[in-house]
Design a protein around this motif. Structure first.
Motif, PDB file in Angstrom:
ATOM      1  N   ARG A 114      12.764  18.120  21.284  1.00 51.39           N
ATOM      2  CA  ARG A 114      12.334  18.193  19.896  1.00 51.39           C
ATOM      3  C   ARG A 114      12.286  16.797  19.286  1.00 51.39           C
ATOM      4  N   VAL A 115      11.361  16.600  18.373  1.00 47.81           N
ATOM      5  CA  VAL A 115      11.212  15.327  17.665  1.00 47.81           C
ATOM      6  C   VAL A 115      11.470  15.585  16.187  1.00 47.81           C
ATOM      7  N   LEU A 116      12.488  14.921  15.663  1.00 48.81           N
ATOM      8  CA  LEU A 116      12.876  15.142  14.264  1.00 48.81           C
ATOM      9  C   LEU A 116      13.135  16.620  13.985  1.00 48.81           C
ATOM     10  N   GLY A 117      13.697  17.287  14.981  1.00 52.27           N
ATOM     11  CA  GLY A 117      14.037  18.690  14.842  1.00 52.27           C
ATOM     12  C   GLY A 117      12.869  19.644  14.996  1.00 52.27           C
ATOM     13  N   MET A 118      11.676  19.111  15.315  1.00 59.37           N
ATOM     14  CA  MET A 118      10.479  19.954  15.440  1.00 59.37           C
ATOM     15  C   MET A 118       9.974  19.942  16.876  1.00 59.37           C
ATOM     16  N   PRO A 119       9.211  20.969  17.288  1.00 54.85           N
ATOM     17  CA  PRO A 119       8.613  20.965  18.619  1.00 54.85           C
ATOM     18  C   PRO A 119       7.762  19.712  18.799  1.00 54.85           C
ATOM     19  N   ASN A 120       7.871  19.088  19.961  1.00 58.83           N
ATOM     20  CA  ASN A 120       7.237  17.777  20.122  1.00 58.83           C
ATOM     21  C   ASN A 120       5.717  17.821  20.204  1.00 58.83           C
ATOM     22  N   ARG A 121       5.131  18.927  20.673  1.00 52.47           N
ATOM     23  CA  ARG A 121       3.676  18.956  20.837  1.00 52.47           C
ATOM     24  C   ARG A 121       2.931  18.793  19.509  1.00 52.47           C
ATOM     25  N   PRO A 122       3.218  19.601  18.475  1.00 60.04           N
ATOM     26  CA  PRO A 122       2.522  19.398  17.196  1.00 60.04           C
ATOM     27  C   PRO A 122       2.775  18.019  16.597  1.00 60.04           C
ATOM     28  N   VAL A 170      -5.152  18.505  21.107  1.00 61.69           N
ATOM     29  CA  VAL A 170      -4.836  19.917  21.365  1.00 61.69           C
ATOM     30  C   VAL A 170      -5.339  20.309  22.745  1.00 61.69           C
ATOM     31  N   ALA A 171      -6.589  19.977  23.056  1.00 62.97           N
ATOM     32  CA  ALA A 171      -7.158  20.298  24.373  1.00 62.97           C
ATOM     33  C   ALA A 171      -6.352  19.632  25.479  1.00 62.97           C
ATOM     34  N   CYS A 172      -6.020  18.373  25.276  1.00 65.47           N
ATOM     35  CA  CYS A 172      -5.256  17.618  26.271  1.00 65.47           C
ATOM     36  C   CYS A 172      -3.909  18.263  26.562  1.00 65.47           C
ATOM     37  N   PHE A 173      -3.163  18.575  25.516  1.00 65.56           N
ATOM     38  CA  PHE A 173      -1.806  19.082  25.699  1.00 65.56           C
ATOM     39  C   PHE A 173      -1.794  20.538  26.161  1.00 65.56           C
ATOM     40  N   VAL A 174      -2.741  21.338  25.654  1.00 64.30           N
ATOM     41  CA  VAL A 174      -2.798  22.735  26.083  1.00 64.30           C
ATOM     42  C   VAL A 174      -3.094  22.820  27.579  1.00 64.30           C
ATOM     43  N   VAL A 175      -4.065  22.033  28.031  1.00 63.86           N
ATOM     44  CA  VAL A 175      -4.390  22.035  29.464  1.00 63.86           C
ATOM     45  C   VAL A 175      -3.210  21.498  30.274  1.00 63.86           C
ATOM     46  N   HIS A 176      -2.576  20.464  29.790  1.00 65.30           N
ATOM     47  CA  HIS A 176      -1.407  19.910  30.488  1.00 65.30           C
ATOM     48  C   HIS A 176      -0.342  20.972  30.703  1.00 65.30           C
ATOM     49  N   ASP A 177      -0.128  21.811  29.700  1.00 64.92           N
ATOM     50  CA  ASP A 177       0.971  22.771  29.751  1.00 64.92           C
ATOM     51  C   ASP A 177       0.610  24.101  30.400  1.00 64.92           C
TER      52      ASP A 177
END
Length: 208
Positions: A114-122, A170-177
């Protein structure tokens, strides 16, 4: 037609603009992807291609916007280039986006971090998009990336942020995951397939 659009159009697909530095740049891009293939790092490989394909989609609709408006593209690339592919895309920009997704994907932490307590992807989508918009503003001020519409400008960067870059990351990270390599390959194949079809159809009509 605006002066900026006319200047970009003057070099559109003009082979006399070719410069030899394109060849080593191409080899460097190929090396980036070959290194990921060698490591069998399919997450990064397909994430990079997904962002590159998303940029091609944006560049195609931008060229179509120029064709139908007759005034200006949403963004234009003017100035010296080794090859002007579309009115808003030169070969240097194309190579940049081909590598950008690989860099972004390689810097991704595990999904549970998490980044600053939030999910890192967004958070990383927002940070990367904001950084890219900042670079675009500098390029615009340098006069090499032109904006001729009031709703696409440095003073109102939210459209650039939401339309210009958020979909890329979004496309980059969604495909990565994505959990399966086959799913990644099919998704990236669909993105690039749509791009190729659009280039073939709209290019043959003279709209690009």
């Amino acid at each position: 037609m605006t002066d900026d659009a006319r200047a970009a159009l003057a070099h559109l697909r003009d082979p006399s603009q070719f410069e030899w530095y394109v060849i080593p740049l191409l080899l460097l891009v190929l090396y980036v992807y070959a290194a990921e293939v060698e490591r069998r790092n399919w997450n990064v490989l397909f994430a990079g291609l997904a962002l590159w394909g998303a940029d091609w989609f944006n560049e195609i609709w931008n060229a179509l916007f120029f064709h139908f408006s007759g005034r200006a593209p949403v963004w234009g690339a003017r100035g010296e280039t080794a090859y002007q592919i579309l009115i808003g895309l030169n070969i240097e920009i194309c190579f940049m986006f081909a590598v950008m997704g690989v860099v972004a994907a390689k810097l991704l932490p595990p999904r549970d971090v998490r980044v600053l307590g939030m999910p890192n992807r967004p958070v990383l989508i927002a940070v990367n998009s904001a950084a890219a918009v900042g670079v675009e503003i500098l390029l615009n001020r340098a006069g090499v990336l032109t904006w001729d519409w009031d709703w696409w400008r440095a003073g109102f960067p939210f459209v650039l942020f939401l339309v210009g870059y958020v979909p890329f990351f979004v496309a980059c990270f969604v495909v990565h995951d994505m959990p399966r390599v086959r799913t990644k390959a099919v998704t990236v194949g669909a993105i690039l397939g749509v791009d190729a079809l659009a280039l073939a159809v709209f290019g043959s009509l003279g709209w690009l």
